[in-house]
Enzyme design. Sequence first.
Site, short mmCIF file in Angstrom:
data_model
loop_
_atom_site.label_atom_id
_atom_site.label_comp_id
_atom_site.label_asym_id
_atom_site.label_seq_id
_atom_site.Cartn_x
_atom_site.Cartn_y
_atom_site.Cartn_z
N GLU A 1 -45.27 -6.70 7.05
CA GLU A 1 -45.73 -7.15 6.15
C GLU A 1 -47.31 -6.95 5.68
OE1 GLU A 1 -45.84 -11.31 3.04
OE2 GLU A 1 -45.56 -11.34 5.42
N GLU B 1 -42.44 -18.34 -1.03
CA GLU B 1 -43.26 -18.82 -0.24
C GLU B 1 -44.57 -19.17 -0.82
OE1 GLU B 1 -44.37 -16.73 4.01
OE2 GLU B 1 -45.58 -16.01 2.67
#
Length: 258
Positions: free
Chosen positions: A143, A240
Amino acid sequence: MLKLAANLDWLFIERPVAARFAAAKEAGFHGVEGLFLWQHPLTQLQAAQQKYALPVVLMNAPAGNWQQGERGLAGLPGCEEAFRRSLAVARDYATGLNCRQVHVMAGLRCEALSLPAQHSLLADRLRLACDVMADAGIDVLVEPLNPEDMPGYLIDSFPLAESIIRKVGRKNIGLQFDIYHCQKIHGNVANNIERYFPIIKHFQIASVPGRHEPGTGELNETWLFDLINKMNYQGWMGCEYKPSTPGPESLRWITPYL
């Protein structure tokens, strides 16, 4: 229909971990994910998962000493054994929870190495991670993180993440596309979703700039979700974000997706 997973290290954090599963179920989330699930006894997580029938769709591998500033081990020199131990823990937890995606954090830039040398080390370690996870049917995800929230992070752009994924060259590696980080790094989120869609295995969402729930920032998340659905995305969307309010108001945005 978009499948939403509550991130248990961002949502419901005032509760014990088992109660976070309960809260996610009550709110209507379809699954859960987490950064630090390995900090809790595996049996406790398994019991909560079974009780509330929520799949664990993503977890992070241990990322070193977080309190002392480490943000991943994959790209750091001199920590081969610690990295292997982190993979073993992640594999044990992922297997025990039937989780099929593990995010392996790259770590921070190390000035003792040239940038190409550190990228080469990162690719070698990620190749090892893929091999460790492969026979358990687990994908390894990388990521890109924006430099404002994660200064000095080694994977700081989406083109770099793509380059590393190509260099690793394993079938079980892919991109964790966080819409919040994409907007902060590059903007132009829709075009970047289309560009990287072939290697995306997981999405995450938070508003920009506050990193709160969708609908509280500058992006039209509803339009982006529609785009992702039209592209026939079959994976998960991890939530998130930091709730903007402590009450149920911060969860109302998910109602159309239940």
